[in-house]
Design a protein around this motif. Sequence first.
Motif, PDB file in Angstrom:
ATOM      1  N   LEU A   1       0.829  -1.199   0.000  1.00  0.00           N
ATOM      2  CA  LEU A   1       0.000   0.000   0.000  1.00  0.00           C
ATOM      3  C   LEU A   1       0.873   1.263   0.000  1.00  0.00           C
ATOM      4  O   LEU A   1       0.616   2.203  -0.758  1.00  0.00           O
ATOM      5  CB  LEU A   1      -0.901  -0.023   1.234  1.00  0.00           C
ATOM      6  N   ILE A   2       1.889   1.259   0.828  1.00  0.00           N
ATOM      7  CA  ILE A   2       2.793   2.414   0.906  1.00  0.00           C
ATOM      8  C   ILE A   2       3.527   2.602  -0.416  1.00  0.00           C
ATOM      9  O   ILE A   2       3.588   3.717  -0.945  1.00  0.00           O
ATOM     10  CB  ILE A   2       3.785   2.252   2.085  1.00  0.00           C
ATOM     11  N   LYS A   3       4.043   1.525  -0.985  1.00  0.00           N
ATOM     12  CA  LYS A   3       4.757   1.617  -2.269  1.00  0.00           C
ATOM     13  C   LYS A   3       3.839   2.143  -3.372  1.00  0.00           C
ATOM     14  O   LYS A   3       4.261   2.914  -4.229  1.00  0.00           O
ATOM     15  CB  LYS A   3       5.305   0.251  -2.676  1.00  0.00           C
ATOM     16  N   GLU A   4       2.594   1.708  -3.329  1.00  0.00           N
ATOM     17  CA  GLU A   4       1.636   2.088  -4.369  1.00  0.00           C
ATOM     18  C   GLU A   4       1.183   3.546  -4.229  1.00  0.00           C
ATOM     19  O   GLU A   4       1.082   4.266  -5.218  1.00  0.00           O
ATOM     20  CB  GLU A   4       0.428   1.154  -4.291  1.00  0.00           C
ATOM     21  N   LYS A   5       0.917   3.992  -3.011  1.00  0.00           N
ATOM     22  CA  LYS A   5       0.269   5.290  -2.795  1.00  0.00           C
ATOM     23  C   LYS A   5       1.229   6.443  -2.484  1.00  0.00           C
ATOM     24  O   LYS A   5       0.924   7.588  -2.785  1.00  0.00           O
ATOM     25  CB  LYS A   5      -0.736   5.185  -1.641  1.00  0.00           C
ATOM     26  N   VAL A   6       2.346   6.154  -1.844  1.00  0.00           N
ATOM     27  CA  VAL A   6       3.226   7.223  -1.385  1.00  0.00           C
ATOM     28  C   VAL A   6       4.240   7.561  -2.467  1.00  0.00           C
ATOM     29  O   VAL A   6       5.032   6.715  -2.870  1.00  0.00           O
ATOM     30  CB  VAL A   6       3.937   6.817  -0.067  1.00  0.00           C
ATOM     31  N   LYS A   7       4.201   8.799  -2.922  1.00  0.00           N
ATOM     32  CA  LYS A   7       5.064   9.235  -4.022  1.00  0.00           C
ATOM     33  C   LYS A   7       6.051  10.323  -3.617  1.00  0.00           C
ATOM     34  O   LYS A   7       6.926  10.679  -4.383  1.00  0.00           O
ATOM     35  CB  LYS A   7       4.218   9.749  -5.199  1.00  0.00           C
ATOM     36  N   SER A   8       5.925  10.876  -2.416  1.00  0.00           N
ATOM     37  CA  SER A   8       6.855  11.923  -1.999  1.00  0.00           C
ATOM     38  C   SER A   8       7.567  11.522  -0.714  1.00  0.00           C
ATOM     39  O   SER A   8       7.030  10.773   0.108  1.00  0.00           O
ATOM     40  CB  SER A   8       6.126  13.259  -1.804  1.00  0.00           C
TER      41      SER A   8
ATOM     42  N   ILE B   1       4.128   9.088   7.055  1.00  0.00           N
ATOM     43  CA  ILE B   1       3.653   7.710   7.264  1.00  0.00           C
ATOM     44  C   ILE B   1       4.426   7.076   8.417  1.00  0.00           C
ATOM     45  O   ILE B   1       3.851   6.426   9.295  1.00  0.00           O
ATOM     46  CB  ILE B   1       3.816   6.859   5.980  1.00  0.00           C
ATOM     47  N   LEU B   2       5.755   7.261   8.414  1.00  0.00           N
ATOM     48  CA  LEU B   2       6.575   6.686   9.480  1.00  0.00           C
ATOM     49  C   LEU B   2       6.159   7.226  10.846  1.00  0.00           C
ATOM     50  O   LEU B   2       6.225   6.515  11.847  1.00  0.00           O
ATOM     51  CB  LEU B   2       8.063   6.974   9.236  1.00  0.00           C
ATOM     52  N   LEU B   3       5.723   8.472  10.876  1.00  0.00           N
ATOM     53  CA  LEU B   3       5.305   9.082  12.142  1.00  0.00           C
ATOM     54  C   LEU B   3       3.882   8.697  12.541  1.00  0.00           C
ATOM     55  O   LEU B   3       3.573   8.592  13.725  1.00  0.00           O
ATOM     56  CB  LEU B   3       5.411  10.606  12.048  1.00  0.00           C
ATOM     57  N   ASP B   4       3.005   8.462  11.549  1.00  0.00           N
ATOM     58  CA  ASP B   4       1.574   8.319  11.841  1.00  0.00           C
ATOM     59  C   ASP B   4       1.008   6.894  11.765  1.00  0.00           C
ATOM     60  O   ASP B   4      -0.049   6.631  12.329  1.00  0.00           O
ATOM     61  CB  ASP B   4       0.756   9.184  10.868  1.00  0.00           C
ATOM     62  N   ALA B   5       1.672   5.995  11.060  1.00  0.00           N
ATOM     63  CA  ALA B   5       1.049   4.700  10.747  1.00  0.00           C
ATOM     64  C   ALA B   5       1.288   3.611  11.790  1.00  0.00           C
ATOM     65  O   ALA B   5       0.831   2.483  11.611  1.00  0.00           O
ATOM     66  CB  ALA B   5       1.521   4.207   9.382  1.00  0.00           C
ATOM     67  N   GLN B   6       2.001   3.928  12.875  1.00  0.00           N
ATOM     68  CA  GLN B   6       2.229   2.965  13.957  1.00  0.00           C
ATOM     69  C   GLN B   6       2.804   1.645  13.439  1.00  0.00           C
ATOM     70  O   GLN B   6       2.323   0.557  13.767  1.00  0.00           O
ATOM     71  CB  GLN B   6       0.925   2.721  14.735  1.00  0.00           C
ATOM     72  N   LEU B   7       3.837   1.751  12.634  1.00  0.00           N
ATOM     73  CA  LEU B   7       4.472   0.565  12.061  1.00  0.00           C
ATOM     74  C   LEU B   7       5.384  -0.105  13.082  1.00  0.00           C
ATOM     75  O   LEU B   7       5.919   0.546  13.979  1.00  0.00           O
ATOM     76  CB  LEU B   7       5.300   0.956  10.829  1.00  0.00           C
ATOM     77  N   GLU B   8       5.560  -1.396  12.920  1.00  0.00           N
ATOM     78  CA  GLU B   8       6.488  -2.163  13.747  1.00  0.00           C
ATOM     79  C   GLU B   8       7.905  -1.949  13.223  1.00  0.00           C
ATOM     80  O   GLU B   8       8.093  -1.543  12.074  1.00  0.00           O
ATOM     81  CB  GLU B   8       6.139  -3.658  13.685  1.00  0.00           C
ATOM     82  N   GLU B   9       8.899  -2.279  14.048  1.00  0.00           N
ATOM     83  CA  GLU B   9      10.283  -2.057  13.622  1.00  0.00           C
ATOM     84  C   GLU B   9      10.623  -2.836  12.345  1.00  0.00           C
ATOM     85  O   GLU B   9      11.305  -2.306  11.463  1.00  0.00           O
ATOM     86  CB  GLU B   9      11.270  -2.412  14.734  1.00  0.00           C
ATOM     87  N   GLU B  10      10.143  -4.071  12.209  1.00  0.00           N
ATOM     88  CA  GLU B  10      10.425  -4.851  11.007  1.00  0.00           C
ATOM     89  C   GLU B  10       9.851  -4.166   9.762  1.00  0.00           C
ATOM     90  O   GLU B  10      10.414  -4.273   8.676  1.00  0.00           O
ATOM     91  CB  GLU B  10       9.834  -6.270  11.089  1.00  0.00           C
ATOM     92  N   GLU B  11       8.702  -3.501   9.930  1.00  0.00           N
ATOM     93  CA  GLU B  11       8.089  -2.788   8.809  1.00  0.00           C
ATOM     94  C   GLU B  11       8.928  -1.564   8.443  1.00  0.00           C
ATOM     95  O   GLU B  11       9.093  -1.250   7.259  1.00  0.00           O
ATOM     96  CB  GLU B  11       6.653  -2.396   9.167  1.00  0.00           C
TER      97      GLU B  11
END
Length: 156
Positions: free
Chosen positions: A65-72, A79-89
């Motif tokens: 989803l990130i690869k598809e939608k995020v262009k900048s 996204i890194l600040l808001d998406a609550q990703l795990e360290e592996e992500e």
Amino acid sequence: MSKIATSIENALKLNTLSKVFITSINPDLEPKIHFESSVKMDDEEYRRLIEELLRCRYSSDKLELIKEKVKSFDDLEDILLDAQLEEEEFVSLFNTLGDVEIAAMIRRHPFESDVQAVDLSEAEQVVRLYLENYIKQLPTNRQKQILQIANHLVGD
């Protein structure tokens, strides 16, 4: 022939003139790397993306989803600040970036900084920690290369 002339002649032959003549280094003349992000997505589109990422169960789906939608770069940082990703992500995302993008991340989220962790949001602390962990697991020569790029970045 004088000793200095002989030294210069030998240096020319061996391509070592820099060892004969000492020149001062002007830090302002060091090469600069200009880094600019493209236009960010609009707020509504970004909000929908975050909601979708938070609903995703699988890391692979989030990354696609990130690869598809995020262009900048700025959107990726958000996204890194808001998406609550795990360290592996985080690591998987960082692995898709080039050295200049990683260097730009370091410039924006320096883990060696005078800014104390208490002055950062929890999300900023997480990005800083995961970025530092990621850099530390890279081969030493790549770490040095990325940090050198970070030192030469302007416009971030």
